[in-house]
Structures are given as C-alpha cells and as structure tokens.
Design an enzyme around this catalytic site. Structure first.
Site, mmCIF file in Angstrom:
data_model
loop_
_atom_site.group_PDB
_atom_site.id
_atom_site.type_symbol
_atom_site.label_atom_id
_atom_site.label_comp_id
_atom_site.label_asym_id
_atom_site.label_seq_id
_atom_site.Cartn_x
_atom_site.Cartn_y
_atom_site.Cartn_z
ATOM 1 N N CYS A 67 0.801 -1.221 0.000
ATOM 2 C CA CYS A 67 0.000 0.000 0.000
ATOM 3 C C CYS A 67 0.837 1.276 0.000
ATOM 4 O O CYS A 67 2.058 1.237 -0.065
ATOM 5 C CB CYS A 67 -0.991 -0.046 1.151
ATOM 6 S SG CYS A 67 -2.298 -1.268 0.832
ATOM 7 N N GLU A 73 -3.529 14.076 2.777
ATOM 8 C CA GLU A 73 -4.282 14.010 1.527
ATOM 9 C C GLU A 73 -5.586 14.797 1.651
ATOM 10 O O GLU A 73 -6.247 14.770 2.684
ATOM 11 C CB GLU A 73 -4.580 12.557 1.168
ATOM 12 C CG GLU A 73 -3.336 11.799 0.737
ATOM 13 C CD GLU A 73 -3.625 10.369 0.334
ATOM 14 O OE1 GLU A 73 -4.752 9.895 0.581
ATOM 15 O OE2 GLU A 73 -2.724 9.724 -0.231
ATOM 16 N N SER A 79 -5.146 11.875 -2.666
ATOM 17 C CA SER A 79 -5.204 10.427 -2.827
ATOM 18 C C SER A 79 -5.205 10.110 -4.311
ATOM 19 O O SER A 79 -5.619 10.924 -5.142
ATOM 20 C CB SER A 79 -6.484 9.893 -2.182
ATOM 21 O OG SER A 79 -6.768 8.594 -2.627
#
EC number: 4.2.1.9
Length: 562
Positions: free
Chosen positions: A121, A446, A472
């Site tokens: 991730c 973000e 994001s």
C-alpha cells in the site's frame, strides 16, 4: 558474501550461537549460504497487507530451494483510507521515512546478502524503495497485489473512491441510506490494495518499468494463484541477482526515472507517484529537473484510463495485458522509453515485455487511438507555484482546458471541508487549502475528503481546488496539489486572499493569481512566520527536517549541521 561479516571467523562465534538460536540455521552448511532478508509489511488493520504473512512464507520456502537462508522482518504500515480526514493522515507520508529508516537499520545491522521486499500500500512501497536504493544490496520487489473491484446490489462497479464520493452524495441527499450502506459493505470485497489506479497500485506498476519487479507485479490480484507464483519466481530471481551482484543502483538510473514517469503518464497514475519518484531520484543521487516531467508528458500518450477516472479496475487492466502490454505498446514509438536498460530479471526492459500484447483495446488503448496524445499528469508553474504543482489531468473532464475562479482560502483541511459541506463553497470558486504541506500539515495530508465532497455534490466541473497538501490516487476533478514552496516555507500560496482571481491553464501548464508582483511582495512583508503545529514526538522532528514537495518531501539535515 556480505553476511560473512556476522558468520565467519572465531570472533563471530557469539553471533553464530545467536543465529543457531533463531531456528533458521538447519545445518552447519547453512553458514556458507547467502543470508536473505525478507522485508515484509504484514499488518492486520491494512486490507492490502493482511495476507502478506502467507506470501512471505512462500518466499522463504523458495529462497531455501534456491540456496539461500531467509530471515523475515516486518515494517510498519499506515492505511491512508482509514487514516483519512483526521490527525492520522498527518502520519501517512512521514511513515515513508520510518519504513525506509527501519529497513536500512535491519539490513545494514545484519549484513544481509540480498533483500526480498513485500510491500503493497501507499507509503510502504516507496518507503521500501528508498531503503533499497540507500542500502544498495541486491533486491527484488513483489507486492501483495490489488483487491477485486466491488459490485453494488444494482451491478455497479465499486472501488474505494466510489465510497468517498458517496459520502458527499449521501450528505447532499442524492443517495439513499440503503444504497449508501450497500456500497459500504461491497466496495472492498477482498484483501489487497484498493482496486483502482490509486497510489498503491500506481507505485506497484511503476516497480515493473523501473526494473525492480517482475512483469504483472502491479496487476495480478492479491487472491490469485498467479500472485503466489509471482512470489516464488521473484525469490529465484533474487538469488540470481545475489550471485551476479546486481544492485538497485545498477537498475535505478535517470533513464529508469524517466520511464517511470512515462508509464505514469500512460496510465494516469496517482499524483503521489510524482512525490515518491522525486524522492527516489534524490535518494539515488540523481539530479532530476521537474521540467523533464512535462517533456515526458508531451511525448507520452495516455493509453489506459482506470478508476477513479473510469469504471475499469486493475483486474481489467491485468486481463487486458497488464503493464507489460502497455510497456510493449509504448516501445513501438521511438523515444518514449529506454527499453535496453537492465532489470532484475538480468534481461532488458525490452526482453521482459516484448511478448505481451493488448488483449482488450477498450481497457488499454493503442498508440493509434489514445485517450490523449499527452500524459495523464502535468506539472504546473506560475506565480502561485514557482517550484511547481501537479495535477492529474486524466481525472479532469476533457472539456475543461482552463479554469478561472475567485479564491476562497482556508488554512486547514478541516475548515475547507466544513465550508464545502455547509455550501459556503459555490460554483466558480477556487478552493485554496494551505499550511497542509510536508512542514505545514505536518505530513502533507491528503485532501481526498474535500475533493470527493466537491465531486459528490455535483460540482466537479464548477469548483477547483489548489493546495500545498497532496491528493489520494482516488482524487479526480480540477485539483492541483504539491504546490511548492509550501505556505509554511513562505511560499506564494500563503499570499492569496479571498476574492483573488486564480487561473489554472492546462494547455500552457500554468497556475497564476491575478495579483501584481509588487502587491505580492507587500503581502509577503506582512506575513507572519510559520509556527510548528506539533511540539513533540516524531511529527515535531519531521517538521524540523522535511522539505517541500518539489524535492519529494524528503527529510534533510541542514547543511550547517553536517
């Protein structure tokens, strides 16, 4: 072997005693074999990482078969989707540096001969990537793979970005509670990184073109047999790299950085990839001019539009030929890629990908029929962003080439979200969110909540957003991030006032406020110095050392202390 430092000679008898106690040394002959680190990132609260313990076990078995001795260790991880919209997001980007430092520490303290990195991730892949280049020990990457796309009760394809935008629609009253709950239950149906072209998948795809991972690293599903086979194959390739002493810096060159940006352009990757790739260049000692990114965008066509910019998921890309098919298509036009570079296979980028062709031209377009002749990301410059800002043009409606609107300014993410939710933000506004950069945030959080709320309320073509924070990979709309210098570094974004007219020009790649230079100088003279928001703990240290986004948001020790 590097590992001889801890296992050879009478002086290392105490170390050998400890190594026997680990249970990894099965016979005296094992002391003559390469010691291989498995840098894993298993963690229960991150769906992209919950299955990595199993993958590490497969890697360990294969490394033993190939003649190595595996030793697994773990790094931390932050799930950006769970950490979104609160103080947790301020730890996301800084976690990249912790991961890099932690991996460096374990690898160098124990003199491993090779490293098998298992990330997945958002910040884990780039954190491990920085460690790989910094330690420069033979290494290979094999990520955990993407999750399957979700499916609503009505048959609509879902990804995590669908869920964030659903929040705005639900608050607006255009989405029922039943449909909202259905989406919540079905948006993320399996383990793996989120199913669209968000930051995690963007970075894992870039690992292929950089040459540090095998073909299909970025697209083979987390739950697939193919992912497990890829782990095994990667382990055997790593042992070959160790024997041949091929190191990450032999692979990560300026041309490799160019090719990473080219693939990013062709796939409309997350804007975060710019941040991480610049950090990689910095770590590798590569002087990389930001204008080079626009030069690459000019010559690289946009071939694959993936969620959130379309309904196609990473699995759709995989079945259409994956990253290898995109690379092969790009290689057909001279000058886009550098196909004769070395990769972890021991062969060239050309050799790795030449056999793969596009299987579905709706998902991956050809050079003759691109979404656009130019790449899906752009660097913008102007009097708001002298050192640059980035926009995912692939996520902007094609009808919008320029946008001019009145600034409405906020000194925090939360204030902006509240103004969007209470309808203070209206059509024609340019939302300015500042003091959210690496130093100002801190941690460059973000801005997915405000951009998703704008789109969810149906304002995606009528409201723009600019920020020194980041986005994001799930963000779409007229959104410019990474503005440098950031407000906390006295950047011009701090000087914008409500009502100033701001123009975003995608054709000329400019970002300007209609205010004279003299007026900006006067405003700067009145500007109060930035005061750190966090006074203790890791974020305080991070604030003191971090740089703006144009250098990748890396931590640097001031020269006078060196």
């Amino acid at each position: 072997m590097r590992s001889n430092m801890i296992k050879k000679g009478p002086e290392q008898a105490p170390a050998r005693s400890l190594l026997h106690a680990t249970g990894q040394i099965k016979s005296p002959e094992d002391m003559n074999k390469p010691f291989i680190a498995i840098c894993n990132s298993y963690i229960d609260i991150v769906p992209g990482h919950v299955h990595l313990r199993e993958l590490a076990d497969i890697a360990k078995e294969a490394i033993r078969e190939a003649g190595g001795i595996p030793f697994e260790f773990n790094t931390i991880g932050v799930d950006d989707g769970i950490a979104m919209g609160h103080i947790g997001m301020r730890y996301s980007l800084p976690s990249r540096e912790i991961i890099a430092d932690a991996a460096e520490t374990v690898i160098n303290a124990h003199w491993f001969d090779g490293v098998f990195y298992i990330p997945n991730c958002d910040k884990i892949t780039p954190g491990m990537l920085l460690a790989a280049v910094r330690t420069n020990v033979p290494a290979i990457f094999c990520s955990g793979g993407p999750m399957k796309a979700g499916l609503s009760a009505t048959g609509k394809a879902l990804t995590l970005s669908s869920m964030f935008e659903a929040v705005g629609a639900f608050k607006e009253g255009t989405l029922t509670k039943e449909d909202f709950l259905d989406m919540e239950q079905n948006a993320c149906p399996t383990c793996g990184s989120c199913a669209g072209m968000f930051t995690a998948n963007s970075m894992n795809c870039l690992m292929e073109v950089l040459g540090l991972a095998l073909p299909f690293n970025g697209t083979a599903l987390a739950v697939s047999k193919e992912r497990r086979a890829l782990i095994r194959e990667s382990a055997f390739k790593l042992m070959d790299l160790v024997k041949r002493d091929i190191k990450p810096k032999d692979i990560v060159t300026k041309e490799a950085i160019d090719d990473a940006f080219a693939l990013d352009m062709a796939m409309g990757g997350s804007t975060n990839t710019v941040l991480h790739t610049l950090a990689l260049a910095n770590e590798a000692g590569i002087d990389y001019d930001l204008e080079r990114i626009n030069e690459i965008a000019e010559k690289t066509p946009y071939l694959s539009k993936i969620a959130p910019s379309s309904s196609y998921s990473m699995h759709d890309v995989h079945t259409a030929g994956g990253v290898p098919a995109i690379i092969n298509e790009l290689m057909k036009r001279e000058g886009i890629l550098h196909p004769d570079r070395m990769t972890v296979t021991g062969d060239t980028l050309r050799d790795n990908n030449a056999a793969y062709t596009i299987q579905n031209e709706e998902v991956i377009h050809t050079l003759d029929n691109p979404y656009s002749e130019h790449g899906g990301l752009s660097m913008l410059h102007g009097n708001i962003a002298p050192l640059g800002g980035v926009i995912k043009v692939g996520g902007v409606d094609p009808s919008i080439q320029t946008f001019t609107g009145a600034a409405i300014c906020f000194d925090s993410h939360d204030a902006a979200v509240a103004a969007i939710d209470n309808h203070t933000v209206r059509p024609g506004h340019v939302v300015v969110i500042r003091y959210e950069g690496p130093k100002g945030g801190p941690g460059m959080p973000e801005m997915l909540a405000p951009t998703s709320s704008i789109v969810g309320r149906g304002l995606g073509k009528e409201v723009a957003l600019i920020t020194d924070g980041r986005f994001s990979g799930a963000t779409r709309g007229i959104a410019v991030g990474h503005i440098s210098p950031e407000a906390a570094a006295l950047g011009p974004i701090a000087l914008i006032e409500d009502g100033d007219m701001v123009t975003i020009d995608l054709v000329h790649r400019t970002l300007n406020v209609d205010v004279t230079d003299d007026e900006l100088k006067q405003r700067k003279a009145r500007l109060q110095p930035f005061k750190a928001k966090v006074k203790s703990g890791y974020l305080a240290r991070y604030t003191a050392l971090v740089t703006s986004a144009n250098t990748g948001g890396v931590m640097q020790i001031p020269e006078h202390l060196l």
